[in-house]
Design a protein around this motif. Structure first.
Motif, PDB file in Angstrom:
ATOM      1  N   PRO A 295      47.908  49.026  43.703  1.00 41.94           N
ATOM      2  CA  PRO A 295      46.669  48.249  43.593  1.00 41.94           C
ATOM      3  C   PRO A 295      45.418  49.118  43.549  1.00 41.94           C
ATOM      4  CG  PRO A 295      48.162  47.190  45.131  1.00 41.94           C
ATOM      5  CD  PRO A 295      48.776  48.517  44.788  1.00 41.94           C
ATOM      6  N   SER A 296      45.398  50.213  44.293  1.00 44.37           N
ATOM      7  CA  SER A 296      44.210  51.072  44.265  1.00 44.37           C
ATOM      8  C   SER A 296      44.038  51.713  42.890  1.00 44.37           C
ATOM      9  CB  SER A 296      44.296  52.149  45.345  1.00 44.37           C
ATOM     10  OG  SER A 296      45.456  52.950  45.184  1.00 44.37           O
ATOM     11  N   GLN A 297      45.142  52.060  42.238  1.00 46.66           N
ATOM     12  CA  GLN A 297      45.036  52.603  40.884  1.00 46.66           C
ATOM     13  C   GLN A 297      44.550  51.533  39.907  1.00 46.66           C
ATOM     14  OE1 GLN A 297      49.108  54.134  40.620  1.00 46.66           O
ATOM     15  NE2 GLN A 297      48.307  56.222  40.557  1.00 46.66           N
ATOM     16  N   ALA A 298      44.978  50.287  40.117  1.00 47.95           N
ATOM     17  CA  ALA A 298      44.493  49.189  39.276  1.00 47.95           C
ATOM     18  C   ALA A 298      42.981  49.048  39.397  1.00 47.95           C
ATOM     19  CB  ALA A 298      45.185  47.886  39.662  1.00 47.95           C
ATOM     20  N   LEU A 299      42.477  49.168  40.624  1.00 43.43           N
ATOM     21  CA  LEU A 299      41.029  49.101  40.819  1.00 43.43           C
ATOM     22  C   LEU A 299      40.326  50.260  40.128  1.00 43.43           C
ATOM     23  CD1 LEU A 299      40.668  48.038  44.572  1.00 43.43           C
ATOM     24  CD2 LEU A 299      40.560  46.603  42.541  1.00 43.43           C
ATOM     25  N   GLU A 300      40.914  51.447  40.211  1.00 45.13           N
ATOM     26  CA  GLU A 300      40.297  52.601  39.549  1.00 45.13           C
ATOM     27  C   GLU A 300      40.228  52.396  38.041  1.00 45.13           C
ATOM     28  OE1 GLU A 300      41.350  56.405  42.402  1.00 45.13           O
ATOM     29  OE2 GLU A 300      42.884  55.709  41.008  1.00 45.13           O
ATOM     30  N   ILE A 301      41.254  51.788  37.469  1.00 48.65           N
ATOM     31  CA  ILE A 301      41.268  51.541  36.024  1.00 48.65           C
ATOM     32  C   ILE A 301      40.167  50.568  35.637  1.00 48.65           C
ATOM     33  CG2 ILE A 301      42.588  50.499  34.142  1.00 48.65           C
ATOM     34  CD1 ILE A 301      45.128  51.623  35.519  1.00 48.65           C
ATOM     35  N   ILE A 302      40.107  49.432  36.327  1.00 52.54           N
ATOM     36  CA  ILE A 302      39.111  48.415  35.958  1.00 52.54           C
ATOM     37  C   ILE A 302      37.699  48.896  36.250  1.00 52.54           C
ATOM     38  CG2 ILE A 302      38.307  46.066  36.393  1.00 52.54           C
ATOM     39  CD1 ILE A 302      41.220  45.324  37.019  1.00 52.54           C
ATOM     40  N   ALA A 329      49.576  36.505  43.018  1.00 51.39           N
ATOM     41  CA  ALA A 329      48.426  35.748  42.519  1.00 51.39           C
ATOM     42  C   ALA A 329      47.137  36.178  43.209  1.00 51.39           C
ATOM     43  CB  ALA A 329      48.668  34.251  42.709  1.00 51.39           C
ATOM     44  N   LEU A 330      47.224  36.513  44.484  1.00 56.00           N
ATOM     45  CA  LEU A 330      46.045  36.998  45.202  1.00 56.00           C
ATOM     46  C   LEU A 330      45.558  38.309  44.598  1.00 56.00           C
ATOM     47  CD1 LEU A 330      44.056  36.881  47.591  1.00 56.00           C
ATOM     48  CD2 LEU A 330      45.781  38.073  48.955  1.00 56.00           C
ATOM     49  N   LEU A 331      46.494  39.188  44.290  1.00 56.10           N
ATOM     50  CA  LEU A 331      46.146  40.451  43.645  1.00 56.10           C
ATOM     51  C   LEU A 331      45.524  40.186  42.276  1.00 56.10           C
ATOM     52  CD1 LEU A 331      46.188  43.509  43.452  1.00 56.10           C
ATOM     53  CD2 LEU A 331      48.617  43.394  42.887  1.00 56.10           C
ATOM     54  N   ALA A 332      46.108  39.251  41.521  1.00 61.65           N
ATOM     55  CA  ALA A 332      45.577  38.908  40.202  1.00 61.65           C
ATOM     56  C   ALA A 332      44.156  38.367  40.296  1.00 61.65           C
ATOM     57  CB  ALA A 332      46.484  37.886  39.529  1.00 61.65           C
ATOM     58  N   ALA A 333      43.905  37.496  41.274  1.00 56.00           N
ATOM     59  CA  ALA A 333      42.565  36.936  41.442  1.00 56.00           C
ATOM     60  C   ALA A 333      41.551  38.035  41.718  1.00 56.00           C
ATOM     61  CB  ALA A 333      42.566  35.905  42.566  1.00 56.00           C
ATOM     62  N   ASN A 334      41.916  38.992  42.559  1.00 56.11           N
ATOM     63  CA  ASN A 334      41.019  40.107  42.861  1.00 56.11           C
ATOM     64  C   ASN A 334      40.752  40.963  41.630  1.00 56.11           C
ATOM     65  OD1 ASN A 334      40.251  40.731  45.935  1.00 56.11           O
ATOM     66  ND2 ASN A 334      42.166  39.582  45.885  1.00 56.11           N
ATOM     67  N   LEU A 335      41.776  41.200  40.826  1.00 57.86           N
ATOM     68  CA  LEU A 335      41.578  42.009  39.622  1.00 57.86           C
ATOM     69  C   LEU A 335      40.688  41.290  38.627  1.00 57.86           C
ATOM     70  CD1 LEU A 335      45.145  43.548  39.096  1.00 57.86           C
ATOM     71  CD2 LEU A 335      43.154  44.551  40.242  1.00 57.86           C
ATOM     72  N   LEU A 336      40.795  39.977  38.527  1.00 57.35           N
ATOM     73  CA  LEU A 336      39.910  39.221  37.638  1.00 57.35           C
ATOM     74  C   LEU A 336      38.470  39.286  38.118  1.00 57.35           C
ATOM     75  CD1 LEU A 336      42.300  36.255  36.942  1.00 57.35           C
ATOM     76  CD2 LEU A 336      41.148  37.573  35.146  1.00 57.35           C
ATOM     77  N   PHE A 337      38.263  39.242  39.430  1.00 54.86           N
ATOM     78  CA  PHE A 337      36.915  39.408  39.965  1.00 54.86           C
ATOM     79  C   PHE A 337      36.373  40.789  39.621  1.00 54.86           C
ATOM     80  CE2 PHE A 337      34.245  40.839  43.625  1.00 54.86           C
ATOM     81  CZ  PHE A 337      33.138  40.048  43.352  1.00 54.86           C
ATOM     82  N   GLU A 338      37.225  41.817  39.729  1.00 58.24           N
ATOM     83  CA  GLU A 338      36.795  43.171  39.373  1.00 58.24           C
ATOM     84  C   GLU A 338      36.416  43.243  37.893  1.00 58.24           C
ATOM     85  OE1 GLU A 338      36.423  45.938  41.246  1.00 58.24           O
ATOM     86  OE2 GLU A 338      37.111  45.061  43.154  1.00 58.24           O
ATOM     87  N   MET A 339      37.153  42.528  37.034  1.00 59.36           N
ATOM     88  CA  MET A 339      36.809  42.490  35.617  1.00 59.36           C
ATOM     89  C   MET A 339      35.441  41.847  35.404  1.00 59.36           C
ATOM     90  SD  MET A 339      40.465  41.443  33.912  1.00 59.36           S
ATOM     91  CE  MET A 339      41.955  42.370  34.271  1.00 59.36           C
ATOM     92  N   LEU A 340      35.189  40.756  36.115  1.00 57.27           N
ATOM     93  CA  LEU A 340      33.872  40.124  36.039  1.00 57.27           C
ATOM     94  C   LEU A 340      32.783  41.117  36.416  1.00 57.27           C
ATOM     95  CD1 LEU A 340      32.106  37.509  35.775  1.00 57.27           C
ATOM     96  CD2 LEU A 340      32.553  37.145  38.218  1.00 57.27           C
ATOM     97  N   CYS A 341      33.053  41.940  37.404  1.00 60.47           N
ATOM     98  CA  CYS A 341      32.061  42.883  37.915  1.00 60.47           C
ATOM     99  C   CYS A 341      31.759  44.031  36.971  1.00 60.47           C
ATOM    100  CB  CYS A 341      32.504  43.428  39.269  1.00 60.47           C
ATOM    101  SG  CYS A 341      32.437  42.210  40.606  1.00 60.47           S
ATOM    102  N   VAL A 342      32.609  44.263  35.940  1.00 59.91           N
ATOM    103  CA  VAL A 342      32.331  45.350  34.997  1.00 59.91           C
ATOM    104  C   VAL A 342      31.786  44.846  33.669  1.00 59.91           C
ATOM    105  CG1 VAL A 342      34.068  46.853  36.045  1.00 59.91           C
ATOM    106  CG2 VAL A 342      34.688  45.477  34.051  1.00 59.91           C
ATOM    107  N   LEU A 343      31.553  43.544  33.548  1.00 62.10           N
ATOM    108  CA  LEU A 343      30.959  43.046  32.308  1.00 62.10           C
ATOM    109  C   LEU A 343      29.565  43.639  32.120  1.00 62.10           C
ATOM    110  CD1 LEU A 343      32.009  39.282  32.172  1.00 62.10           C
ATOM    111  CD2 LEU A 343      33.196  41.290  31.280  1.00 62.10           C
TER     112      LEU A 343
END
Length: 349
Positions: A295-302, A329-343
């Motif tokens: 998960p931490s690597q996923a955050l680094e990517i996004i 699903a909780l992890l997915a929701a967090n990654l979608l929020f991170e995507m919103l944050c990089v728009l």
């Protein structure tokens, strides 16, 4: 009118109208950002988390993208899967788990709801008996979304859905760059005689000229194969292929610096398959592969995409039936929020 359905619990309550305070579609662009009304998820300090309709982050539910900067959209389709089904239930479960999310990203400084008008557009009304027709319905729905100037953040659904979404995105922006995070290449030409399923979306995108192939990066690739060099097609197209084993036990910040340079300032689409992560973290998916990303690597990517010209995102292949805890699903929701944050308009505070 978009062929969208609001989430099931929202329909039951009859709350399909836009929330009060939304700007009219024709509001003047000359107004200061601080003057424009925004949608804000309710604070858990004021509204209890179990209260309200089942929308992404408990945002208002709309049936039109007009006046929105970005929107969460569900595509509950899984008839393109090759192994375990169930991704049709992904959007609903992601929304349920998103109740834990808050509005500010302290790690990146992003406060997206101060600078973006965001809502949940519900689900595309797919045809679960016809994959080709479902792709048509998805393409038509997303054409309306992107034509309205709204950036879609998609809750999947199996990976087939990225193909018609990119058809709509490329119609507006032309061939786009792609950051594809996945355990699999998804560039197979056909399976069981069919050219359309969740293992082929990016092959179809190349066939139709939807991708700027020199600006495509695939990260997290791994697993057994039916032939010795499964990366040949992608590399022959000019894609950058980063194997999961090249990511083990290291930060991906240096990698993303190189990817940022590769993508430049042109339009970029992010497609994130949850099976890119190790099944220890995300077991709720249809085609899990061992030894994946963390998960931490996923955050680094996004987070590495902050400042790039992101024109759309998706998070696919969440199959809740295989993770009763809801952690996937909780992890997915967090990654979608991170995507919103990089728009692009999600200006850091």
């Amino acid at each position: 009118m978009l062929r969208l359905l609001v989430p099931g619990c929202a329909r039951a309550l009859g709350t399909t109208r836009p929330a009060a305070g939304l700007c009219h579609p024709g509001h003047s662009p000359s107004r200061q950002a601080s003057d424009v009304p925004r949608n804000h998820p309710p604070s858990p300090d004021i509204v209890a988390r179990p209260v309200g309709i089942c929308s992404m982050m408990r945002l208002p539910v709309q049936t039109s993208p007009e006046g929105l900067d970005a929107a969460f959209v569900g595509v509950p389709l899984d008839i393109g899967t090759s192994n375990r089904p169930g991704a049709r239930f992904g959007p609903r479960r992601i929304r349920e788990e998103s109740v834990l999310l808050r509005t500010v990203n302290p790690s990146t400084g992003a406060v997206p709801f101060q600078s973006l008008k965001v809502a949940d557009l519900g689900d595309v009304n797919v045809n679960l008996y016809n994959l080709q027709d479902s792709c048509r319905l998805i393409r038509e729905a997303y054409q309306k979304i992107v034509e309205a100037g709204c950036v879609p953040l998609t809750l999947g659904g199996d990976h087939t859905i990225t193909y018609p979404i990119l058809q709509a995105i490329a119609k507006k922006h032309g061939p786009v760059g792609l950051l594809h995070v996945d355990a699999h290449m998804d560039t197979v030409d056909k399976a069981l005689g069919e050219k359309l399923y969740h293992g082929s979306p990016f092959r179809r995108c190349v066939d139709e000229g939807l991708l700027d192939c020199k600006r495509v990066a695939q990260i997290g690739i791994r697993g057994s194969s039916t032939f010795l060099d499964p990366y040949r097609y992608s590399r022959s197209q000019g894609f950058r292929v980063v194997l999961a084993e090249d990511c083990w036990m290291k930060s991906l910040v240096p990698l993303m610096a190189e990817v940022r340079q590769q993508m430049g300032g042109k339009p970029l689409y992010i497609s994130f398959d949850i099976d890119a992560l190790d099944p220890a973290y995300a077991p709720g998916t249809g085609t899990p592969e061992i030894a994946g990303l963390t998960p931490s690597q996923a955050l680094e990517i996004i987070r590495g995409c902050q400042g790039l010209n992101v024109v759309g995102c998706d998070l696919v292949e969440v199959s809740p039936l295989y993770d009763l805890s809801g952690n996937t699903a909780l992890l997915a929701a967090n990654l979608l929020f991170e995507m919103l944050c990089v728009l692009p308009k999600a200006t850091p505070a």
